[in-house]
Motif scaffolding. Sequence first.
Motif, PDB file in Angstrom:
ATOM      1  N   GLN B  30      89.320 -10.653 -31.174  1.00 19.38           N
ATOM      2  CA  GLN B  30      89.195 -11.004 -32.590  1.00 19.38           C
ATOM      3  C   GLN B  30      89.023 -12.508 -32.717  1.00 19.38           C
ATOM      4  OE1 GLN B  30      93.356  -9.833 -33.825  1.00 19.38           O
ATOM      5  NE2 GLN B  30      93.473 -12.012 -34.280  1.00 19.38           N
ATOM      6  N   GLY B  33      90.841 -12.096 -37.313  1.00 17.34           N
ATOM      7  CA  GLY B  33      91.766 -10.978 -37.461  1.00 17.34           C
ATOM      8  C   GLY B  33      90.962  -9.690 -37.549  1.00 17.34           C
ATOM      9  N   ILE B  34      91.501  -8.616 -36.988  1.00 13.23           N
ATOM     10  CA  ILE B  34      90.734  -7.371 -36.904  1.00 13.23           C
ATOM     11  C   ILE B  34      90.398  -6.833 -38.301  1.00 13.23           C
ATOM     12  CG2 ILE B  34      90.777  -4.977 -36.106  1.00 13.23           C
ATOM     13  CD1 ILE B  34      92.485  -5.919 -33.721  1.00 13.23           C
ATOM     14  N   ASP B  36      90.268  -8.436 -41.221  1.00 15.87           N
ATOM     15  CA  ASP B  36      89.349  -9.356 -41.876  1.00 15.87           C
ATOM     16  C   ASP B  36      87.910  -9.124 -41.399  1.00 15.87           C
ATOM     17  OD1 ASP B  36      89.004 -11.721 -43.536  1.00 15.87           O
ATOM     18  OD2 ASP B  36      88.485 -12.757 -41.665  1.00 15.87           O
TER      19      ASP B  36
END
Lengths: 129, 359
Positions: B30, B33-34, B36
């Motif tokens: 990432q 963030g995953i 996001d």
Amino acid sequence: MDFPEELRYTREHEWALVEGNTVTVGITDYAQDSLGDIVYLELPEEGTEVESHEPFGVIESVKAVSDLYAPVTGRVIEVNKDLVDQPEIINEDPYGEGWMIKIEMDDPSELDELLTAEEYRRFIEEEKV
Amino acid sequence: MSLRKTPLYKMHRELGAKMIPFAGWEMPLQYTGIIDEHMAVRKDAGLFDVSHMGRIEVSGDRASEILNLLTTNDVKRLYPGRVQYTLLCNERGGVVDDLTLYMLDERRFLLCVNAVNTERVLRWMEEKGKGLSIADRSETLAQIAIQGPRSEGILRKICKEDLSSLPYYHFKEVEMDGHQVLLSRTGYTGEDGFEIYIPSRGVEDMWRRLLDAGLGEGLKPCGLGSRDTLRIEAGYCLYGHELDDSTTPLEACLDRFVCLEKDFIGREALLRQREEGVKRKLIGFRMLERAIPRQGYPIMVEGRKAGKVTSGLLSPVLGFPIGMGYILSEYAVTGREIDIVVRGKKRRAAIVERPFLRR
């Protein structure tokens, strides 16, 4: 990464704030960063007896499931229920709004086993290698 | 063993990606963030380095004929510029790999295979594909994916070709900002999008140009984390989760990619299985209780062990947990309630249609 001096730490990446006989517990900045987006949390009911080094709950990020470990033995006297619906608070504020439970501890001598901020910082440096 | 790095490795570091080992490669998990990144792809667009996947070129005068004996889908339906999703099976009908097959011209094809299977597909082709000339292009060609509703608009800024006329599962060789690339309208997210095959030396420049073109369009670099959450929401199989050597395409409900009217390795086993009926079947399910299903968790029906979870997550778009898994065929009925055993506790779930999301 931030590790407040006034806290004590476990090798499983929980922090403990000691105030008299009450120990507030959460996970460290390092733990929340390693886990990534936190999406689910299972915490014990108030009144549950927890034991040091034993799991008291479960935390799940998008990718992984981890146990939460109690830093001390005692009875859970308060649970941060807001986290159940908004576990992302733990990512945003791990040492503040992200606190998880308060334990009334049985044996204050257990605190001696916990790490200081400096010891914890060294511990994760070693763990990384 | 040291991990392999794609030609974009330096770029990932520069962008502050969290790196993880995956199938022998050091890849970005990432950037921001995953969740996001996941939402960026659903709403705007995301850019993925998928150079870890295997790219194999096969050619020969009888290439089409030989490939047709190795793969489950009908190669005869391909024409230059067309892509096909297909599978390699063993004699028992188990899946050796699932892949996309590109017909470059009458005697040349490109296979895009799973990173984890690249070596064994190469060996498999060499052993079973006598008469094919096989070249591993994984090093010389890099591969990036741009996925999401704004992908076409972003590409239009650096590519003069008319992309609106390029249909799903078709490709073109085009010029993009001075680079000759193979541009394919394919992906693994359930969104509109493209995959770009480009000589490795040009990929870093292309990546930068795409990020520039995506400024103000919501384009974000995305890692393997969101690649996985997006494909689960889209209901796609992943090798090692829904597919493996001992699972057949019929069990995985991939029947429409299997042409039993032609001869290929595994056909007899699959014909037999179709005759007898599959014992277990891939299903999608949604949780009715607050618990996240994970690979390996048992599935129970009426107190009886009925299967296993293969993938699961809390769906970022739907807001509730979803999963896939194999279950005894008699129970594989949409709407049926099942139990997922999460850390020793039974949690209610219901079988639903895949994909979980519709565009």
